[in-house]
Design a protein around this motif. Structure first.
Motif, PDB file in Angstrom:
ATOM      1  N   GLU A   1       0.676  -1.097   0.018  1.00 14.11           N
ATOM      2  CA  GLU A   1       0.029  -0.062  -0.046  1.00 14.11           C
ATOM      3  C   GLU A   1       0.906   1.057   0.087  1.00 14.11           C
ATOM      4  O   GLU A   1       0.461   2.479  -0.420  1.00 14.11           O
ATOM      5  CB  GLU A   1      -0.917  -0.070   1.349  1.00 14.11           C
ATOM      6  CG  GLU A   1      -2.336  -0.786   1.180  1.00 14.11           C
ATOM      7  CD  GLU A   1      -3.116  -0.533  -0.019  1.00 14.11           C
ATOM      8  OE1 GLU A   1      -3.164   0.764  -0.362  1.00 14.11           O
ATOM      9  OE2 GLU A   1      -3.470  -1.601  -0.682  1.00 14.11           O
ATOM     10  N   VAL A   2       2.011   1.315   0.752  1.00 15.44           N
ATOM     11  CA  VAL A   2       2.782   2.424   0.777  1.00 15.44           C
ATOM     12  C   VAL A   2       3.325   2.525  -0.477  1.00 15.44           C
ATOM     13  O   VAL A   2       3.480   3.930  -0.974  1.00 15.44           O
ATOM     14  CB  VAL A   2       4.043   2.072   1.784  1.00 15.44           C
ATOM     15  CG1 VAL A   2       5.123   3.102   1.672  1.00 15.44           C
ATOM     16  CG2 VAL A   2       3.398   2.039   3.178  1.00 15.44           C
ATOM     17  N   LEU A   3       3.992   1.920  -1.207  1.00 14.20           N
ATOM     18  CA  LEU A   3       4.567   1.890  -2.710  1.00 14.20           C
ATOM     19  C   LEU A   3       3.581   2.105  -3.675  1.00 14.20           C
ATOM     20  O   LEU A   3       3.681   2.850  -4.850  1.00 14.20           O
ATOM     21  CB  LEU A   3       5.479   0.906  -2.907  1.00 14.20           C
ATOM     22  CG  LEU A   3       6.782   0.823  -2.004  1.00 14.20           C
ATOM     23  CD1 LEU A   3       7.533  -0.224  -2.012  1.00 14.20           C
ATOM     24  CD2 LEU A   3       7.529   2.223  -2.284  1.00 14.20           C
ATOM     25  N   LYS A   4       2.285   1.653  -3.598  1.00 14.22           N
ATOM     26  CA  LYS A   4       1.152   1.884  -4.172  1.00 14.22           C
ATOM     27  C   LYS A   4       0.837   3.347  -4.369  1.00 14.22           C
ATOM     28  O   LYS A   4       0.522   4.127  -5.301  1.00 14.22           O
ATOM     29  CB  LYS A   4      -0.130   0.881  -4.068  1.00 14.22           C
ATOM     30  CG  LYS A   4      -1.139   1.386  -5.025  1.00 14.22           C
ATOM     31  CD  LYS A   4      -1.221   0.675  -6.251  1.00 14.22           C
ATOM     32  CE  LYS A   4      -2.413   1.132  -7.176  1.00 14.22           C
ATOM     33  NZ  LYS A   4      -2.317   0.622  -8.725  1.00 14.22           N
TER      34      LYS A   4
ATOM     35  N   LEU B   1       7.094   8.995   5.777  1.00 20.12           N
ATOM     36  CA  LEU B   1       6.059   8.627   6.759  1.00 20.12           C
ATOM     37  C   LEU B   1       6.183   9.062   8.201  1.00 20.12           C
ATOM     38  O   LEU B   1       5.286   9.189   9.139  1.00 20.12           O
ATOM     39  CB  LEU B   1       5.831   6.989   6.675  1.00 20.12           C
ATOM     40  CG  LEU B   1       5.475   6.412   5.385  1.00 20.12           C
ATOM     41  CD1 LEU B   1       5.617   4.969   5.324  1.00 20.12           C
ATOM     42  CD2 LEU B   1       4.315   6.929   4.903  1.00 20.12           C
ATOM     43  N   ASN B   2       7.415   9.230   8.531  1.00 25.14           N
ATOM     44  CA  ASN B   2       7.962   9.774   9.936  1.00 25.14           C
ATOM     45  C   ASN B   2       7.825  11.317   9.916  1.00 25.14           C
ATOM     46  O   ASN B   2       8.500  11.482  11.088  1.00 25.14           O
ATOM     47  CB  ASN B   2       9.075   9.018  10.358  1.00 25.14           C
ATOM     48  CG  ASN B   2       9.077   7.633  10.869  1.00 25.14           C
ATOM     49  OD1 ASN B   2       8.299   7.473  11.604  1.00 25.14           O
ATOM     50  ND2 ASN B   2       9.659   6.494   9.752  1.00 25.14           N
TER      51      ASN B   2
ATOM     52  N   HIS C   1       0.489  10.532   0.636  1.00 26.79           N
ATOM     53  CA  HIS C   1       0.274   9.774   1.918  1.00 26.79           C
ATOM     54  C   HIS C   1      -0.910  10.279   2.890  1.00 26.79           C
ATOM     55  O   HIS C   1      -1.356   9.497   3.620  1.00 26.79           O
ATOM     56  CB  HIS C   1       1.682   9.457   2.550  1.00 26.79           C
ATOM     57  CG  HIS C   1       2.815   8.941   1.873  1.00 26.79           C
ATOM     58  ND1 HIS C   1       2.317   7.279   1.741  1.00 26.79           N
ATOM     59  CD2 HIS C   1       4.011   9.102   1.522  1.00 26.79           C
ATOM     60  CE1 HIS C   1       3.515   6.820   0.913  1.00 26.79           C
ATOM     61  NE2 HIS C   1       4.266   7.866   0.903  1.00 26.79           N
ATOM     62  N   MET C   2      -0.673  11.723   2.820  1.00 26.44           N
ATOM     63  CA  MET C   2      -1.867  12.193   3.715  1.00 26.44           C
ATOM     64  C   MET C   2      -3.274  11.984   3.262  1.00 26.44           C
ATOM     65  O   MET C   2      -4.201  11.850   4.091  1.00 26.44           O
ATOM     66  CB  MET C   2      -1.505  13.593   3.983  1.00 26.44           C
ATOM     67  CG  MET C   2      -2.293  14.487   4.607  1.00 26.44           C
ATOM     68  SD  MET C   2      -1.730  16.220   5.154  1.00 26.44           S
ATOM     69  CE  MET C   2      -1.520  16.761   3.568  1.00 26.44           C
ATOM     70  N   LYS C   3      -3.407  12.094   1.962  1.00 26.70           N
ATOM     71  CA  LYS C   3      -4.802  11.760   1.345  1.00 26.70           C
ATOM     72  C   LYS C   3      -5.153  10.436   1.605  1.00 26.70           C
ATOM     73  O   LYS C   3      -6.246  10.224   1.888  1.00 26.70           O
ATOM     74  CB  LYS C   3      -4.668  12.096  -0.040  1.00 26.70           C
ATOM     75  CG  LYS C   3      -5.836  11.912  -0.781  1.00 26.70           C
ATOM     76  CD  LYS C   3      -6.013  12.191  -2.496  1.00 26.70           C
ATOM     77  CE  LYS C   3      -6.957  11.985  -3.013  1.00 26.70           C
ATOM     78  NZ  LYS C   3      -6.908  12.465  -4.475  1.00 26.70           N
ATOM     79  N   LYS C   4      -4.274   9.538   1.374  1.00 29.69           N
ATOM     80  CA  LYS C   4      -4.453   7.889   1.639  1.00 29.69           C
ATOM     81  C   LYS C   4      -4.723   7.499   3.187  1.00 29.69           C
ATOM     82  O   LYS C   4      -5.662   6.778   3.279  1.00 29.69           O
ATOM     83  CB  LYS C   4      -3.302   7.054   1.173  1.00 29.69           C
ATOM     84  CG  LYS C   4      -3.446   5.593   1.093  1.00 29.69           C
ATOM     85  CD  LYS C   4      -4.423   5.047   0.251  1.00 29.69           C
ATOM     86  CE  LYS C   4      -4.614   3.689   0.595  1.00 29.69           C
ATOM     87  NZ  LYS C   4      -5.728   2.921  -0.416  1.00 29.69           N
ATOM     88  N   THR C   5      -3.955   8.163   4.195  1.00 30.98           N
ATOM     89  CA  THR C   5      -4.306   7.625   5.342  1.00 30.98           C
ATOM     90  C   THR C   5      -5.051   8.503   6.193  1.00 30.98           C
ATOM     91  O   THR C   5      -5.362   8.257   7.363  1.00 30.98           O
ATOM     92  CB  THR C   5      -2.893   7.412   6.125  1.00 30.98           C
ATOM     93  OG1 THR C   5      -2.082   8.748   6.048  1.00 30.98           O
ATOM     94  CG2 THR C   5      -2.022   6.504   5.320  1.00 30.98           C
TER      95      THR C   5
END
Length: 659
Positions: free
Chosen positions: A81-84, A228-229, A396-400
Motif C-alpha cells: 500500500e505504501v509504494l502503491k 512517513l515519519n 500519503h496524507m490523502k491515503k491515510t
C-alpha cells in the motif's frame, strides 16, 4: 583501454587493469562466486568495506552534522500500500524488449545506445579517425555489439545518431520502439527482430508474514520511511521549519540487464536527504550566500533537447538568479554535493551536473539535476538532486488521513471568506447508517468551487448529489434537511501547509567505483606498479608500519607506534614480511594506503622514524610524536603532505623502492 579516459598522470586509462587490482586486493568480488555468481550482485572485502565506511563517514559529517539533520534508519521491507500510494508500483519501471527466438532480454534504451555508438565507431574508423576502445565488462559479453562493419555513414545520419544519443534518456517506450524500427536495431548476437519494448517494474516483490497475505517489496529507495515519519520528526525538531532528515541504508532494484560492474547492481547502498521547506517565499536557504560563488559545470535540458552535450561553467548564484536552477535550496545542495565529491577525492575535471529532461523526470519531481562523474563507461549519474515538491507528503496524507502538515501561528490574523458545510448529526447518522462516515468525508473534501455550486443546487432543488466512491453506485443524494452550505467569514490565526521537499540522493557504490577510477595510476617506467591515490580521509588503511626486518629490537617500536595510532583512531597495518621495503610499499600503494612509517636501526638509536608519502614517495624523518601528529593532521584534512614536508626534515637516504 577506455573511451578517451586518462589517469591523473595523463596515461590512457586501463579499466581491465584497475578491475584486476580491485578484485585481487578484495575491494569487491562477485557474490556467490563459487556457485557461478549472480549478475548484478557483489560482495565487498576488507578494503572495500573500509573505503565505503569512510566515504559514508565523510558524508555524515559533511551533511548530517554540518546541517544538523535528523538521521533515521527505516525498515527495508515496505508494504504494498505504501509504494502503491507513492506511485512506485505503477511508475517505477524501465523499458525492456525480448528476443522471441532465444528469450534473451535487453534494456531498450541501453541497446539503442550500444548499437548507435558502435555504428558511429565504425564510421570513424572508415574515415580514418582514431577510435579509443572501451574496456570490456565480462558480464556484457553476450550482449556486446560485435563485428560492426567499418562503414562510412552519411553526414546527416551521423548527426541524427549523435542527437538521438544526446536525448536517449528522454524517450518513452513507444519512442524507443520506433527508434529500433527506424534504425533496424536487432539482437546484436544473432540479428533476430525484437519484440516492442514493454515496461518492467524494477522492485523486488515479497510477502510479509507466514500467511503471505500482506504483499510487500524490498524498498527501491530510503525516502518513503522519512516521509512517513515526517510528523514525528517535525515534533522532534520542536515544530521548527525548515529542517532535514537523512538516511543511509540498502535499497534494491531488479535491474533488467545489470552491466558496468559496480555501476548497475541490484542491491546498493544509498545516502538520502529529505530537506523539508516552506513552499512560500521562493524556497530560500539561509546559508545560500556561503555557496553562491561555487562554480558548477551545468548541462541544461534545452542543450540536450537540441542534441548537444556541451556544458557551461556557471556560479550557482547566477544559475539560481536566472532561473536555470529553480530555487536557492536546490542550488545550495547542488553546490554542497560538489564540495562533498571534491572532499573525498573525485577529479574536479570529471564532474558535471545534468538537468533531467521531461520524459526521464521521476513521477514525483518538479525539477532534478544529476551529479554525473566521468568514468571509462561514460558519464554516470552518482547523485540525484530533485525538487519533489509536496508530492509524497500529499499522497500519503490523502491515503491515510495522517496530519503530514505544518501548523504555525500567523503574524497577522487572516480573514477568509469560504463556503462552509454543516450536517445535522442527529438526522445524518440514521439516514446513511454505515455509509455516514464516507459520505461526510466526501462532503468535507469538496473544493470551494464545488461547494459554491452545490449551495445553489441545494437552494434550487432542495438536495445535492455528491460523488462517494464505494457507496452504492458512487452517487449519493443528500436532502436539504440534513445539510447547510453557507458562505461565512472566519478569522484564521494559524497557517497550515504541506512542505515541499528537496532531495539529494547519493549512490555510494557508484561514487566508490568512480573514485577508484579517478584515483588509479601506475608508476612511471613500471606499469605493473599500480597506485590508488585515495585521500587520507577516505583511504581504507591510513598507515603502513614497516620494520626494516624481523629483528627483535624493532618489535617494541612497532608496539609503541601501534598503540599511539590506535589512540589517535588511525587505521594501520604492519608488514614485517621478508619482502623488500619497496615491494611492501608497492603492494600497499595498490590499497591506497597514503603513508608509511619505516622502523630501522636509526630508530633504535634515537627514537626517530621515516614517514613516506604514497604519491611522491618522498620521506621525512622525525620523532614519534611529530610523525604521529603529522599523520593525524593529514587524516583529518588539517594539513597536506606539502605542509608536513615543509616543516619536518627530509630523509634523503635511498629507500630501495624497487622490488
Amino acid at each position: 583501454m577506455a573511451s578517451g579516459m586518462t589517469t591523473k598522470d595523463g596515461k590512457p586509462f586501463d579499466r581491465a587493469a584497475l578491475d584486476y587490482v580491485l578484485r585481487r586486493r578484495l575491494f569487491y568480488t562477485p557474490a556467490f562466486d563459487i556457485y557461478g555468481g549472480v549478475s548484478g550482485l557483489y560482495d565487498y572485502g576488507p578494503p572495500g568495506c573500509a573505503l565505503t565506511n569512510n566515504i559514508v563517514d565523510v558524508w555524515r559529517k559533511h551533511f548530517v552534522l554540518r546541517e544538523n539533520m535528523q538521521e533515521v534508519d527505516c525498515t527495508m521491507l515496505t508494504p504494498y500500500e505504501v509504494l502503491k500510494t507513492s506511485g512506485h508500483v505503477d511508475k517505477f519501471a524501465d523499458w525492456m524488449c525480448k528476443d522471441p527466438k532465444t528469450g534473451e532480454i535487453f534494456r531498450a534504451d541501453h541497446l539503442v545506445e550500444e548499437v548507435l555508438e558502435a555504428r558511429l565507431k565504425g564510421d570513424k574508423e572508415a574515415r580514418g579517425q582514431k577510435v579509443e576502445e572501451k574496456g570490456e565488462d565480462p558480464k556484457k559479453k553476450k550482449k556486446k555489439v560485435k563485428d560492426i562493419a567499418v562503414v562510412k555513414l552519411d553526414d546527416a545520419l551521423v548527426t541524427e545518431y549523435e542527437e538521438t544519443l544526446a536525448k536517449i534518456d528522454n524517450y518513452s517506450g513507444d519512442e524507443l520502439g520506433e527508434l529500433m524500427k527506424k534504425y533496424n536495431i536487432r539482437n546484436p548476437a544473432n540479428g533476430s527482430e525484437l519484440l516492442p519494448p514493454v515496461a518492467f517494474n524494477l522492485m523486488f516483490q515479497t510477502a510479509i508474514g507466514p500467511s503471505s497475505n500482506l504483499p510487500g517489496y524490498l524498498r527501491p529507495e530510503t525516502a518513503q520511511g522519512q516521509f512517513l515519519n515526517f510528523a514525528k520528526l517535525l515534533d522532534f525538531n520542536s515544530q521548527q521549519m525548515p529542517f532535514a532528515s537523512a538516511s543511509i541504508g540498502k535499497s534494491f532494484r531488479n535491474e533488467i540487464s545489470p552491466r558496468s560492474g559496480l555501476l548497475r547492481v541490484r542491491e546498493f547502498l544509498m545516502a538520502e536527504i529529505e530537506h523539508f521547506v516552506d513552499p512560500e517565499g521562493g524556497k530560500k536557504h539561509e546559508r545560500f550566500d556561503e555557496v553562491k560563488d561555487v562554480e558548477l559545470e551545468l548541462l541544461n535540458r534545452e542543450v540536450q533537447l537540441a542534441g548537444k552535450t556541451h556544458v557551461e561553467t556557471t556560479k550557482i548564484g547566477k544559475a539560481v538568479e536566472t532561473g536555470l536552477v529553480d530555487n536557492e535550496t536546490l542550488g545550495y545542495f547542488l553546490a554542497r554535493i560538489q564540495l562533498f565529491l571534491l572532499k573525498i577525492g573525485v577529479d574536479p575535471k570529471k564532474i558535471r551536473f545534468r538537468q533531467h529532461m521531461a520524459n526521464e523526470m521521476a513521477h514525483y519531481a518538479a525539477d532534478c539535476w544529476d551529479a554525473e562523474l566521468l568514468t571509462s563507461y561514460g558519464w554516470i549519474e552518482c547523485v540525484g538532486c530533485a525538487d519533489r515538491s509536496a508530492y509524497d507528503l500529499s499522497v500519503h496524507m490523502k491515503k491515510t488521513g495522517a496530519g503530514l502538515t505544518v501548523r504555525e501561528a500567523r503574524k497577522e490574523p487572516l480573514k477568509i471568506e469560504e463556503f462552509q458545510i454543516d450536517v445535522d448529526k442527529k438526522k445524518f447518522g440514521p439516514k446513511f447508517k454505515k455509509d455516514a462516515k464516507p459520505v461526510e468525508a466526501a462532503l468535507e473534501a469538496l473544493t470551494q468551487d464545488l461547494r459554491e455550486k452545490l449551495s445553489l443546487d441545494l437552494e434550487k432543488d432542495g438536495k445535492i448529489v455528491v460523488d462517494v466512491p464505494g457507496v452504492g453506485d458512487g452517487k449519493v443524494e443528500v436532502p436539504k434537511e440534513l445539510i447547510t452550505i453557507e458562505k461565512r467569514t472566519r478569522i484564521d490565526h494559524v497557517r497550515e501547509y504541506t512542505p515541499n521537499v528537496i532531495e539529494p540522493s547519493f549512490g555510494i557504490g557508484r561514487i566508490f567505483y568512480a573514485l577508484c577510477e579517478h584515483s588509479y595510476w601506475t608508476r612511471e617506467g613500471d606499469e605493473a606498479r599500480a597506485v590508488l591515490s585515495l585521500p587520507p580521509t577516505v583511504a581504507p588503511t591510513k598507515v603502513l608500519l614497516v620494520p626494516l626486518s624481523q629483528h627483535k629490537d624493532f618489535k617494541p617500536f612497532v608496539r609503541t607506534l601501534s598503540d599511539t595510532l590506535l589512540d589517535l583512531g588511525v587505521s594501520f597495518r604492519v608488514d614485517d614480511s621478508g619482502a623488500s621495503i619497496g615491494k611492501r610499499y608497492s603492494r600497499n600503494d595498490e590499497l591506497g594506503t597514503p603513508f608509511g612509517i619505516t622502523i630501522d636501526f636509526q630508530s633504535v638509536k634515537d627514537n626517530t622514524f621515516t614517514l613516506r608519502d604514497r604519491d611522491s614517495t618522498k620521506q621525512v624523518r622525525a620523532s614519534l610524536d611529530d610523525i604521529c601528529k603529522a599523520i593525524s593532521n593529514m587524516v583529518q584534512d588539517r594539513e597536506k603532505w606539502a605542509d608536513v614536508a615543509a616543516r619536518l626534515p627530509a630523509f634523503e637516504a635511498q629507500e630501495a623502492e624497487a622490488s
